[in-house]
Design a protein around this motif. Structure first.
Motif, PDB file in Angstrom:
ATOM      1  N   GLN A 266       0.827  -1.204   0.000  1.00 18.78           N
ATOM      2  CA  GLN A 266       0.000   0.000   0.000  1.00 18.78           C
ATOM      3  C   GLN A 266       0.864   1.257   0.000  1.00 18.78           C
ATOM      4  O   GLN A 266       0.593   2.215  -0.732  1.00 18.78           O
ATOM      5  N   VAL A 267       1.910   1.263   0.832  1.00 22.79           N
ATOM      6  CA  VAL A 267       2.806   2.424   0.889  1.00 22.79           C
ATOM      7  C   VAL A 267       3.515   2.624  -0.445  1.00 22.79           C
ATOM      8  O   VAL A 267       3.620   3.753  -0.949  1.00 22.79           O
ATOM      9  N   LEU A 268       4.003   1.534  -1.036  1.00 20.66           N
ATOM     10  CA  LEU A 268       4.676   1.634  -2.328  1.00 20.66           C
ATOM     11  C   LEU A 268       3.727   2.161  -3.399  1.00 20.66           C
ATOM     12  O   LEU A 268       4.106   2.988  -4.229  1.00 20.66           O
ATOM     13  N   GLY A 269       2.480   1.693  -3.368  1.00 20.60           N
ATOM     14  CA  GLY A 269       1.511   2.159  -4.348  1.00 20.60           C
ATOM     15  C   GLY A 269       1.221   3.646  -4.213  1.00 20.60           C
ATOM     16  O   GLY A 269       1.163   4.379  -5.208  1.00 20.60           O
ATOM     17  N   ASN A 270       1.060   4.099  -2.983  1.00 23.15           N
ATOM     18  CA  ASN A 270       0.802   5.527  -2.752  1.00 23.15           C
ATOM     19  C   ASN A 270       1.984   6.382  -3.188  1.00 23.15           C
ATOM     20  O   ASN A 270       1.820   7.442  -3.793  1.00 23.15           O
ATOM     21  N   ARG A 271       3.204   5.909  -2.854  1.00 25.54           N
ATOM     22  CA  ARG A 271       4.393   6.666  -3.234  1.00 25.54           C
ATOM     23  C   ARG A 271       4.566   6.672  -4.748  1.00 25.54           C
ATOM     24  O   ARG A 271       4.967   7.688  -5.334  1.00 25.54           O
ATOM     25  N   ALA A 272       4.263   5.554  -5.401  1.00 20.09           N
ATOM     26  CA  ALA A 272       4.371   5.477  -6.856  1.00 20.09           C
ATOM     27  C   ALA A 272       3.451   6.507  -7.513  1.00 20.09           C
ATOM     28  O   ALA A 272       3.844   7.192  -8.459  1.00 20.09           O
ATOM     29  N   LYS A 273       2.236   6.639  -6.993  1.00 21.40           N
ATOM     30  CA  LYS A 273       1.298   7.613  -7.563  1.00 21.40           C
ATOM     31  C   LYS A 273       1.784   9.042  -7.367  1.00 21.40           C
ATOM     32  O   LYS A 273       1.625   9.892  -8.251  1.00 21.40           O
ATOM     33  N   GLU A 274       2.390   9.306  -6.198  1.00 24.42           N
ATOM     34  CA  GLU A 274       2.934  10.648  -5.958  1.00 24.42           C
ATOM     35  C   GLU A 274       4.025  10.981  -6.971  1.00 24.42           C
ATOM     36  O   GLU A 274       4.068  12.084  -7.517  1.00 24.42           O
ATOM     37  N   LEU A 275       4.911  10.003  -7.211  1.00 28.88           N
ATOM     38  CA  LEU A 275       6.019  10.238  -8.138  1.00 28.88           C
ATOM     39  C   LEU A 275       5.541  10.306  -9.588  1.00 28.88           C
ATOM     40  O   LEU A 275       6.041  11.117 -10.381  1.00 28.88           O
ATOM     41  N   LEU A 276       4.579   9.473  -9.934  1.00 20.92           N
ATOM     42  CA  LEU A 276       4.059   9.489 -11.303  1.00 20.92           C
ATOM     43  C   LEU A 276       3.317  10.784 -11.613  1.00 20.92           C
ATOM     44  O   LEU A 276       3.221  11.201 -12.766  1.00 20.92           O
ATOM     45  N   ALA A 277       2.774  11.421 -10.584  1.00 25.24           N
ATOM     46  CA  ALA A 277       2.084  12.697 -10.790  1.00 25.24           C
ATOM     47  C   ALA A 277       3.057  13.790 -11.214  1.00 25.24           C
ATOM     48  O   ALA A 277       2.645  14.834 -11.732  1.00 25.24           O
TER      49      ALA A 277
END
Length: 325
Positions: A266-277
């Protein structure tokens, strides 16, 4: 983070050495709003004290930041009608925000009031430094109601002696005594003092800083997010940070209906979305930031988390920003 970094730099100390001693990533300086566990805050302050040789640093830091440095706690204080009501709110909010076994609250003792602070969990070092840091914030809370020149009858810390006692007494403006629990002693009738500049709780923005959850899952997620600044953390690293054995942490997560791998995902997914933004950051670089060997491995993981590829998710974000969806 900012005031600690400024103090170390001004004294000619090494920030890299301070963060290394505290076992924390130096990149945290780029994220000043990130929440960290109390035990990690203590490590950082203690490392800074040792680096620049200033035992009065905790008092300076808390006096410098004042109530504005209390985040969600400060919001609760400024919304209260009276000092007594504010301290009652602090007693409820503090252990939630600090993610540890802490107590901060008011106890009336006849004509006197004791506004105290205690860390119930085991701390191997830095307890008194933490108490001094807390006392500065306690002072800031009371002075919001009674004025910037207000002084308690005395401040109390645990232990039998302390370094730089005279200097800290000068900063706090009162005598420091030793006792079983840290805190401030002052006349009980001061608790009835009205809030001179009450923050209207109905105004927009006054409740944005909501306390984080008071549970093990939130602590584990916070530590994983913290460690991602340098490397993907192991369950053993997280357990050590929480003062638990690996098996105890696994058992408590199972009791909560989850696993370490689930929280990490879950943490990796949230961080991935932040970076992809961040549209300018290549997808391969996002994967590397999250510990994946190449873009292909990251893409497969992201597809498993969300049902879409990283490029599809980024395109959707860009379309929403342009209002074309």
């Amino acid at each position: 983070m900012g005031p600690i970094a400024e103090a170390v730099t001004a004294a000619g100390g090494s920030l890299a050495r301070v963060f290394a001693r505290a076992e924390m990533p130096l990149t945290l300086l780029e994220e000043p709003d990130r929440l960290i566990l109390l035990r990690d805050q203590l490590r950082l302050v203690e490392a800074a004290i040792n680096e620049i040789g200033d035992p009065a640093l905790p008092a300076r830091l808390s006096m410098l930041t004042g109530i504005s440095g209390l985040g969600p706690i400060g919001v609760q204080v400024r919304q209260a009608n009276t000092l007594g009501a504010a301290l009652a709110r602090v007693e409820v909010v503090t252990p939630v925000v600090l993610q540890t076994a802490t107590w901060t609250g008011l106890r009336r003792q006849g004509a006197h009031a004791f506004y105290g602070y205690t860390v119930a969990e085991r701390i191997d070092s830095g307890r008194q430094a933490n108490e001094v840091l807390a006392l500065g914030y306690l002072l800031g809370t009371v002075r919001h109601f009674l004025g910037s020149t207000w002084r308690p009858e005395r401040a109390v810390v645990t232990g039998a002696s302390m370094f730089a006692r005279g200097e800290i007494e000068a900063l706090f403006g009162c005598e420091i005594a030793f006792g079983a629990r840290a805190g401030l002693v002052f006349p009980a009738h001061d608790c009835d003092t009205a809030n001179p500049s009450r923050l209207d709780p109905t105004l927009e923005g006054t409740t944005e800083s909501r306390p984080i959850e008071d549970d093990l899952l939130a602590c584990v997620a916070q530590l994983i997010a913290l460690s991602l600044n340098e490397a993907r953390p192991s369950i053993d690293w997280v357990a050590r940070r929480l003062g638990l054995s690996r098996r105890t942490l696994q058992r408590r997560l199972e009791q909560a209906g989850t696993r370490y791998a689930d929280i990490q995902r879950q943490v990796l997914g949230n961080r991935a979305k932040e970076l992809l933004a961040m549209a300018t950051l290549p997808i391969g670089r996002v994967g590397l930031e999250l510990g994946y060997a190449d873009a292909a491995h990251f893409t497969r993981a992201f597809l498993d988390w969300t049902g879409v590829t990283p490029s599809q998710w980024r395109s959707g974000v860009q379309r929403r920003r342009l209002g074309t969806d």
